[in-house]
Design an enzyme around this catalytic site. Structure first.
Site, mmCIF file in Angstrom:
data_model
loop_
_atom_site.group_PDB
_atom_site.id
_atom_site.type_symbol
_atom_site.label_atom_id
_atom_site.label_comp_id
_atom_site.label_asym_id
_atom_site.label_seq_id
_atom_site.Cartn_x
_atom_site.Cartn_y
_atom_site.Cartn_z
ATOM 1 N N LYS A 164 0.845 -1.189 0.000
ATOM 2 C CA LYS A 164 0.000 0.000 0.000
ATOM 3 C C LYS A 164 0.882 1.240 0.000
ATOM 4 O O LYS A 164 1.994 1.221 0.551
ATOM 5 C CB LYS A 164 -0.966 -0.022 1.180
ATOM 6 C CG LYS A 164 -0.326 -0.078 2.531
ATOM 7 C CD LYS A 164 -1.321 -0.427 3.639
ATOM 8 C CE LYS A 164 -2.310 0.675 3.918
ATOM 9 N NZ LYS A 164 -3.134 0.386 5.136
ATOM 10 N N SER A 211 -7.793 1.308 5.278
ATOM 11 C CA SER A 211 -6.987 1.994 4.286
ATOM 12 C C SER A 211 -6.248 1.041 3.346
ATOM 13 O O SER A 211 -5.646 1.484 2.371
ATOM 14 C CB SER A 211 -5.964 2.899 4.986
ATOM 15 O OG SER A 211 -5.049 2.148 5.773
ATOM 16 N N SER A 247 -7.771 -1.144 9.350
ATOM 17 C CA SER A 247 -7.385 -0.946 7.955
ATOM 18 C C SER A 247 -7.046 -2.213 7.190
ATOM 19 O O SER A 247 -6.959 -2.186 5.964
ATOM 20 C CB SER A 247 -6.199 0.021 7.874
ATOM 21 O OG SER A 247 -6.593 1.315 8.238
#
Length: 467
Positions: free
Chosen positions: A85, A160, A184
């Site tokens: 990420k 996220s 997340s």
């Protein structure tokens, strides 16, 4: 390679790569093509194809130079593609943190978790979509198209780690590392119908500093929230990556999953209580309740003792968590002309963090430390605690950002009220898909474990997925 010829799991890919049945270049080329074919998902912010293919060629050369008797010494993830990420540094790649307000420097070196997986033999295909600064439970920002849910392109994959979860669910990568500071990993895993493990604080090297104080608390005295963990299509795939993230010499978590049928007799408490209820009443959808009921029945069928747990939470949690969760925004350095480029939620919560005193931040941190001790004691009466996953289907793209920042945050808390409390506690938890609905959406549950019980949570996930 055609899809029909491709291995069906990350473990199968790993085994085929280590045996030489598939070359690293074949695997890398296959997944790069899948990424290209599914650009509609918005899962990737950047794709590092040339670097990935060069790494794959080096892996193939290493394989070719090893005698058959030496191939057992190849790195555990030899040639296995993955992605990170875009909140973490990958050497040679810009780090955007999903923000139009920040500079996007090219990283000079890998973050510790990236270096660990490279050492394990993984090949990095690129960086995946995230919300600005990893702040929200959905993956939309001002620098690239929103990440979309492979189960329904009109809906969010969560955040996220939303781009990574979408990539795993759509088989753009076989398995993916994520980070979890309030849900997340687990929120996008639940939204996309895959496994997401949030390890306990300190279980993965590199997540905490060298000093005890730095390891346990942030600069404001609140419990340290963020840890690294795996996203996988099933429990074995998640275990494979978790072992690599920990730098394990063998594969204890994967071995545990393979022996999951032998796990019986646990005391498992079930609760629908939410720590956000005092501020944001929790309304569980019928599908969320059904998933909880099915999960309870499956665990009981595995000869675990299922009990309704009388759990209660500090009504001051919503304010204390929100304060602590956003306190770090006061430390984000921004030029005056960059503030207007922040996403609305980030800008508003940063202004509030800047307006608070150090004492106010410290009081919130102290209250969260008390909350953590309390929930560890309550949950500690059980071997594991079973909660709902998400309260409803993933909201549609734009549903959050169309609201003012306070209502955006409220919707996030109403959708995912069961995750952040586990980060505050420092304990491990796992998200498990339970139901595939007639609409194609997924609904799952969360299991909270005790200190050091990550392998057991993976075993429970395997039991739940096995029916």
């Amino acid at each position: 390679m055609e899809d029909a010829e491709a291995p069906g799991s990350a473990v199968a890919w790993r085994d085929a790569l280590r045996s030489g049945e598939i070359s690293a270049r074949e695997a890398t080329g296959y997944f790069l093509q899948r990424i290209e074919d599914r650009r509609d998902l918005g899962a990737f912010l950047s794709v590092t194809a040339d670097h990935a293919l060069a790494s794959a060629a080096a892996a193939d050369a290493r394989f070719a130079s090893a005698r058959p008797s030496e191939r057992a010494l190849l790195p555990r993830l030899h040639g296995l593609p993955t992605a990170f990420k875009d909140l973490v540094e990958v050497a040679g790649v810009a780090t955007t943190r999903g923000s139009a307000a920040l500079r996007h420097p090219v990283a000079a070196s890998d973050a510790p978790g990236v270096a660990m997986l490279r050492e394990a033999g993984a090949i990095v295909l690129g960086k995946t979509q995230v919300p600005e600064l990893g702040l929200t439970g959905y993956s939309e920002n001002a620098i690239a198209p929103a990440a979309r849910n492979p189960l329904d392109l009109s809906r969010t994959p969560g955040g996220s780690s939303g781009g990574s979860a979408a990539a795993v669910a759509a088989r753009l990568i076989p398995v993916g590392p994520g980070t979890d500071g309030g849900g997340s990993i687990r929120i996008p895993a639940l939204a996309c119908g895959i496994i997401g493990l949030k390890p306990g604080l300190g279980a993965v090297p590199g997540d905490v500093g060298s000093s005890a104080a730095h390891a346990l608390h942030d600069e404001f005295g609140a419990p340290r929230l963020t840890v690294s963990g795996p996203l996988g299509a099933d429990a074995a795939d998640a275990a494979l990556l978790f072992d690599a993230q920990r730098g394990a010499r063998s594969e204890p978590a994967l071995a545990a999953v393979r022996a999951a049928d032998g796990l019986t007799g646990l005391r498992i408490g079930v609760t629908e209580a939410s720590p956000f209820a005092s501020a944001y009443p929790t309304a569980l959808s019928g599908d969320a309740l059904s998933a909880l009921e099915v999960a309870s029945a499956r665990l009981q069928a595995r000869e675990h003792r299922i009990e309704q747990a009388a759990i209660s939470y500090d009504p001051g949690y919503p304010e204390a968590f929100t304060t602590a969760w956003t306190a770090g925004l006061s430390r984000v350095p921004l030029a005056a002309d960059a503030v207007e480029r922040l996403m609305p939620l980030t800008r508003v919560f940063r202004e509030r963090a800047l307006a608070r005193s150090a004492e106010a931040h410290g009081r919130a941190g102290a209250r969260l430390r008390e909350f953590a001790a309390d929930v560890r004691a309550q949950w500690g009466r059980y071997d594991a605690v079973l909660t709902p996953g998400l309260t409803m289907l993933p909201p549609r793209i734009g549903a959050f950002t169309s609201l003012d920042p306070d209502d955006d945050y409220r919707l996030q808390c109403e959708w995912a009220p069961f995750t952040s409390m586990v980060n505050v506690s420092g304990l491990p938890a796992i998200a498990v898909p339970i139901l595939r609905l007639p609409t194609g959406h997924s609904m799952g549950v969360q299991l909270i474990g005790t200190t050091g019980s990550e392998a057991r949570l993976l075993q429970l996930a395997a039991q739940l997925l096995g029916g």
